[in-house]
Design a protein around this motif. Structure first.
Motif, PDB file in Angstrom:
ATOM      1  N   PRO A  85      45.091  48.989  46.690  1.00  0.00           N
ATOM      2  CA  PRO A  85      45.731  50.214  46.212  1.00  0.00           C
ATOM      3  C   PRO A  85      46.171  50.099  44.751  1.00  0.00           C
ATOM      4  O   PRO A  85      46.091  51.082  44.003  1.00  0.00           O
ATOM      5  N   ALA A  86      46.622  48.908  44.351  1.00  0.00           N
ATOM      6  CA  ALA A  86      47.036  48.717  42.955  1.00  0.00           C
ATOM      7  C   ALA A  86      45.861  48.896  41.998  1.00  0.00           C
ATOM      8  O   ALA A  86      46.035  49.413  40.879  1.00  0.00           O
TER       9      ALA A  86
ATOM     10  N   TYR B  58      43.286  50.886  42.428  1.00  0.00           N
ATOM     11  CA  TYR B  58      43.053  52.329  42.309  1.00  0.00           C
ATOM     12  C   TYR B  58      44.155  53.006  41.505  1.00  0.00           C
ATOM     13  O   TYR B  58      43.878  53.859  40.648  1.00  0.00           O
ATOM     14  N   LEU B  59      45.400  52.635  41.763  1.00  0.00           N
ATOM     15  CA  LEU B  59      46.509  53.260  41.047  1.00  0.00           C
ATOM     16  C   LEU B  59      46.381  53.023  39.547  1.00  0.00           C
ATOM     17  O   LEU B  59      46.635  53.921  38.736  1.00  0.00           O
TER      18      LEU B  59
ATOM     19  N   SER C  94      42.499  52.283  50.638  1.00  0.00           N
ATOM     20  CA  SER C  94      43.188  51.838  49.424  1.00  0.00           C
ATOM     21  C   SER C  94      43.324  52.979  48.427  1.00  0.00           C
ATOM     22  O   SER C  94      44.385  53.170  47.814  1.00  0.00           O
TER      23      SER C  94
ATOM     24  N   ALA D 195      46.891  54.696  47.197  1.00  0.00           N
ATOM     25  CA  ALA D 195      47.209  54.806  45.771  1.00  0.00           C
ATOM     26  C   ALA D 195      47.456  56.260  45.383  1.00  0.00           C
ATOM     27  O   ALA D 195      48.305  56.556  44.530  1.00  0.00           O
TER      28      ALA D 195
END
Length: 278
Positions: A66-67, A69-70, A95, A99
């Motif tokens: 997720p980080a 993508y964020l 993910s 995000a």
């Protein structure tokens, strides 16, 4: 309104297409033995295929966090569209979705939507290209999302594999099935379900026969008429061109695009694999 289309690296857009268009690629990773390959612009897919062939161990892939993508969302301006490989095949979609929740909390004024392509490889390429065309047409963000969701439900993805080793190592085929099909030199014609899982359509005794069957499936499907056909190939341009030639004779596609598979698609298609989406 400006916009950006974020794809994971299972999307087989070429790097020329990515740099020339409104695209940003978030890489997955490939683990072969003790070596990890990041599926970015510096990766030669042929190296991955050769490493897998030389390894006796099961190879694995890892989705972006997720980080990851964020960070991609935060790096772009305007509307954000995200196209991931099938949620049934990878954690990449989850993910991206996680995000997105964090991004919306921090930027409630921004438009962001995560599409589950229910496909991979050439299917993601087709959706990404159509998404770019629609977003550039001037229609609203909500209209773009609605239309792409509709096109995803209508899309069909088919593929033919030369080598079954990856499917066996990934648990898609039992060892007995793999040995039997290998001994008979059977080539599988596979495809996607509407939910984005993998299903078997038919089998053939040669790649040419399998490609012929694949085109027959497309020709008998009225959904293909007037559509863009995207073809991805893993180190077998001649097979992709053969498939294109058959499709031009038997089908009514608006256009046909051939791309090489990137790292993740090469991992699953393996040398000689061909993927088609329409």
């Amino acid at each position: 309104m400006s916009f950006k289309i974020i794809v994971d690296s299972c999307c087989d857009l070429s790097w020329e297409q990515i740099h020339a268009g409104p695209f940003l690629s978030v890489p997955l990773s490939i683990l072969v033995g003790e070596t990890e390959y990041r599926d970015d612009e510096g990766l030669d897919p042929k190296i991955v295929v050769e490493a897998m062939a030389a390894s006796q161990d099961a190879s694995h892939t890892a989705c972006p966090s997720p980080a990851d993508y964020l960070s991609a969302y935060e790096s772009v301006e305007g509307d954000v569209y995200v196209v991931t490989l099938s949620a049934m095949l990878s954690g990449s979609h989850n993910s991206a979705w996680q995000a997105a929740q964090m991004f919306r909390e921090a930027h409630p004024e921004r438009n962001l939507h995560v599409f589950n392509s229910c496909s991979a490889s050439a299917g993601q390429t087709k959706i990404a290209l159509q998404l770019a065309q629609l977003a550039q047409s001037g229609i609203s963000f909500a209209q773009v999302v609605q239309e792409i969701d509709r096109r995803i439900t209508q899309m069909n993805t088919l593929f033919v594999l030369e080598n079954l080793d990856v499917l066996r190592k990934a648990g898609r085929l039992t060892r007995v099935q793999s040995l039997v099909t290998g001994a008979l030199r059977v080539k599988l014609v596979m495809g996607s379900t509407p939910e984005g899982e993998i299903k078997r359509h038919s089998q053939a005794l040669s790649i040419k026969q399998a490609l012929n069957k694949l085109v027959t499936i497309m020709a008998n499907d009225p959904r293909h008429q007037g559509e863009l056909l995207c073809i991805s190939h893993c180190l077998c341009r001649d097979r992709a061109e053969y498939l294109k030639g058959l499709a031009l004779k038997l089908c009514s596609f608006k256009d046909i695009l051939i791309n090489e598979t990137r790292g993740i698609s090469s991992f699953y298609a393996n040398s000689g694999g061909v993927v088609a989406a329409y």
